[in-house]
Design a protein around this motif. Structure first.
Motif, PDB file in Angstrom:
ATOM      1  N   ASP A  45     -53.200  -8.024  43.273  1.00 38.13           N
ATOM      2  CA  ASP A  45     -54.200  -8.549  42.347  1.00 38.13           C
ATOM      3  C   ASP A  45     -54.241 -10.059  42.564  1.00 38.13           C
ATOM      4  N   LEU A  46     -55.239 -10.515  43.292  1.00 37.75           N
ATOM      5  CA  LEU A  46     -55.320 -11.919  43.706  1.00 37.75           C
ATOM      6  C   LEU A  46     -56.263 -12.699  42.786  1.00 37.75           C
ATOM      7  N   PRO A  47     -55.964 -13.964  42.499  1.00 39.22           N
ATOM      8  CA  PRO A  47     -56.804 -14.768  41.594  1.00 39.22           C
ATOM      9  C   PRO A  47     -58.055 -15.291  42.300  1.00 39.22           C
ATOM     10  N   ILE A  48     -58.944 -14.371  42.680  1.00 33.63           N
ATOM     11  CA  ILE A  48     -60.116 -14.758  43.458  1.00 33.63           C
ATOM     12  C   ILE A  48     -61.419 -14.373  42.775  1.00 33.63           C
ATOM     13  N   HIS A  49     -61.361 -13.728  41.606  1.00 35.18           N
ATOM     14  CA  HIS A  49     -62.582 -13.309  40.914  1.00 35.18           C
ATOM     15  C   HIS A  49     -62.248 -12.998  39.464  1.00 35.18           C
ATOM     16  N   GLU A  50     -63.261 -13.080  38.591  1.00 34.18           N
ATOM     17  CA  GLU A  50     -63.048 -12.769  37.179  1.00 34.18           C
ATOM     18  C   GLU A  50     -62.874 -11.272  36.950  1.00 34.18           C
ATOM     19  N   LYS A  51     -63.578 -10.436  37.711  1.00 25.65           N
ATOM     20  CA  LYS A  51     -63.502  -8.993  37.534  1.00 25.65           C
ATOM     21  C   LYS A  51     -62.305  -8.429  38.297  1.00 25.65           C
ATOM     22  N   PRO A  52     -61.455  -7.634  37.621  1.00 27.65           N
ATOM     23  CA  PRO A  52     -60.247  -7.105  38.266  1.00 27.65           C
ATOM     24  C   PRO A  52     -60.516  -6.357  39.566  1.00 27.65           C
ATOM     25  N   ASN A  53     -61.526  -5.477  39.574  1.00 24.07           N
ATOM     26  CA  ASN A  53     -61.737  -4.664  40.765  1.00 24.07           C
ATOM     27  C   ASN A  53     -62.253  -5.470  41.952  1.00 24.07           C
ATOM     28  N   LYS A  54     -62.663  -6.695  41.718  1.00 22.56           N
ATOM     29  CA  LYS A  54     -63.060  -7.576  42.818  1.00 22.56           C
ATOM     30  C   LYS A  54     -61.910  -8.475  43.260  1.00 22.56           C
ATOM     31  N   ARG A  55     -60.786  -8.368  42.571  1.00 13.60           N
ATOM     32  CA  ARG A  55     -59.592  -9.140  42.945  1.00 13.60           C
ATOM     33  C   ARG A  55     -58.602  -8.304  43.750  1.00 13.60           C
ATOM     34  N   TRP A  56     -58.749  -7.002  43.722  1.00 20.29           N
ATOM     35  CA  TRP A  56     -57.739  -6.124  44.293  1.00 20.29           C
ATOM     36  C   TRP A  56     -57.918  -5.957  45.794  1.00 20.29           C
ATOM     37  N   ARG A  57     -56.816  -6.064  46.517  1.00 17.84           N
ATOM     38  CA  ARG A  57     -56.795  -5.845  47.957  1.00 17.84           C
ATOM     39  C   ARG A  57     -55.580  -4.979  48.288  1.00 17.84           C
ATOM     40  N   SER A  58     -55.804  -3.920  49.043  1.00 14.90           N
ATOM     41  CA  SER A  58     -54.721  -2.976  49.357  1.00 14.90           C
ATOM     42  C   SER A  58     -54.300  -3.111  50.812  1.00 14.90           C
ATOM     43  N   TYR A  59     -52.978  -3.047  51.045  1.00 17.73           N
ATOM     44  CA  TYR A  59     -52.418  -3.183  52.385  1.00 17.73           C
ATOM     45  C   TYR A  59     -51.287  -2.175  52.584  1.00 17.73           C
ATOM     46  N   SER A  60     -51.285  -1.546  53.734  1.00 11.85           N
ATOM     47  CA  SER A  60     -50.200  -0.611  54.068  1.00 11.85           C
ATOM     48  C   SER A  60     -48.884  -1.362  54.209  1.00 11.85           C
ATOM     49  N   ILE A  61     -47.809  -0.716  53.795  1.00 13.80           N
ATOM     50  CA  ILE A  61     -46.475  -1.294  53.965  1.00 13.80           C
ATOM     51  C   ILE A  61     -46.069  -1.131  55.425  1.00 13.80           C
ATOM     52  N   ALA A  62     -45.723  -2.249  56.058  1.00 10.31           N
ATOM     53  CA  ALA A  62     -45.402  -2.235  57.488  1.00 10.31           C
ATOM     54  C   ALA A  62     -43.920  -2.013  57.762  1.00 10.31           C
ATOM     55  N   SER A  63     -43.101  -2.124  56.730  1.00  8.33           N
ATOM     56  CA  SER A  63     -41.663  -1.890  56.877  1.00  8.33           C
ATOM     57  C   SER A  63     -41.341  -0.472  56.459  1.00  8.33           C
ATOM     58  N   TRP A  64     -40.070  -0.130  56.466  1.00  3.25           N
ATOM     59  CA  TRP A  64     -39.647   1.231  56.145  1.00  3.25           C
ATOM     60  C   TRP A  64     -38.642   1.200  55.008  1.00  3.25           C
ATOM     61  N   PRO A  65     -38.465   2.301  54.286  1.00  2.00           N
ATOM     62  CA  PRO A  65     -37.508   2.317  53.175  1.00  2.00           C
ATOM     63  C   PRO A  65     -36.095   2.031  53.672  1.00  2.00           C
ATOM     64  N   ASP A  66     -35.485   0.975  53.146  1.00  2.00           N
ATOM     65  CA  ASP A  66     -34.137   0.606  53.596  1.00  2.00           C
ATOM     66  C   ASP A  66     -33.168   0.413  52.441  1.00  2.00           C
TER      67      ASP A  66
END
Length: 244
Positions: A45-66
């Motif tokens: 949730d990045l501080p780039i817009h007033e509306k929550p759904n316009k702030r959200w950016r999803s990224y795959s986890i590149a590491s593994w469970p350790d």
């Protein structure tokens, strides 16, 4: 599955991976360990817009469970992108990020009883890195593991030395990077010719049993799905994750 709460993450390290891609390590202080299935993602949730759904950016986890509460994200800077613009210009070691996850069903099957073709472009390589290291770390029985990574030029190759080293350690693992805009000693062209050739090379009496995981930009994923179906595989043999 219940929705994960928003949590505070602390950026512990930032590293330039290529000319336009960075690796971000993030720790979640309130958790002793972050449990996730390789292939899952987190949402920032990045501080780039007033509306929550316009702030959200999803990224795959590149590491593994350790067993730790720290994980890695692999992020490419998009021209004009508000989210990646903020991450590249404002976020550094010690920065705080609001995040939720892990989430998603782009995960390994319960039994690896057939060849896997992990087909990706760009930062779509991230979830496959998580999966492959998880398989090695836990000594999971498997058949052939084929990572086919498409990008433009040698300068865009991600985790190249790491995957070459993994080829030496992980049985039946093959890493095939292919470049679409530069001639080099490896494969040239798009990913499609690579997986089609590899499947045909294992064909004896009919189609060899296989599972295809597709991750990357929509054009690549759409074309790969169409080609794989034309080869004779079923929709249930294909699992996909779109980027962008």
């Amino acid at each position: 599955m219940s929705l994960q709460p928003w949590r505070l993450g602390i950026v512990t390290r930032v590293e330039q991976a290529t000319h336009n891609t960075r690796r971000y390590w993030i720790k979640i202080p309130e958790l002793e360990r972050l449990d996730f299935a390789p292939g899952q993602f987190v949402t920032l949730d990045l501080p780039i817009h007033e509306k929550p759904n316009k702030r959200w950016r999803s990224y795959s986890i590149a590491s593994w469970p350790d067993g730790s509460n720290e994980f890695e994200l692999l992020i490419v800077h998009l021209d004009g992108g508000a989210g990646t613009g903020y991450l590249f210009n404002e976020v550094r070691e010690g920065s705080e990020l609001t995040l939720r996850g892990p989430m998603g069903v782009f995960t390994l099957p319960s039994t690896l009883d057939r060849d896997l073709y992990l087909i990706c472009t760009g930062t779509g390589i991230a979830p496959f890195r998580s999966m492959l290291h998880h398989i090695e770390r836990n000594n999971i029985p498997h058949q052939g593991l084929n990572l086919i990574f498409g990008t433009r030029e040698q300068r865009d190759l991600l985790y190249y030395d790491e995957f070459r080293a993994l080829e030496e350690r992980l049985p039946a693992f093959r890493f095939t990077p292919t470049l679409s805009r530069e001639r080099w000693t490896g494969c040239c062209g798009y990913v499609h010719a690579v997986y089609e050739e590899q499947v045909l090379a294992t064909q004896k009496d009919g189609l060899p049993p296989a599972k295809f995981y597709l991750c990357g930009w929509k054009n690549m994923v759409d074309e790969a799905k169409e080609r794989i179906l034309k080869m004779g595989y079923d929709k249930k043999d294909i699992t996909l994750e779109l980027y962008g």
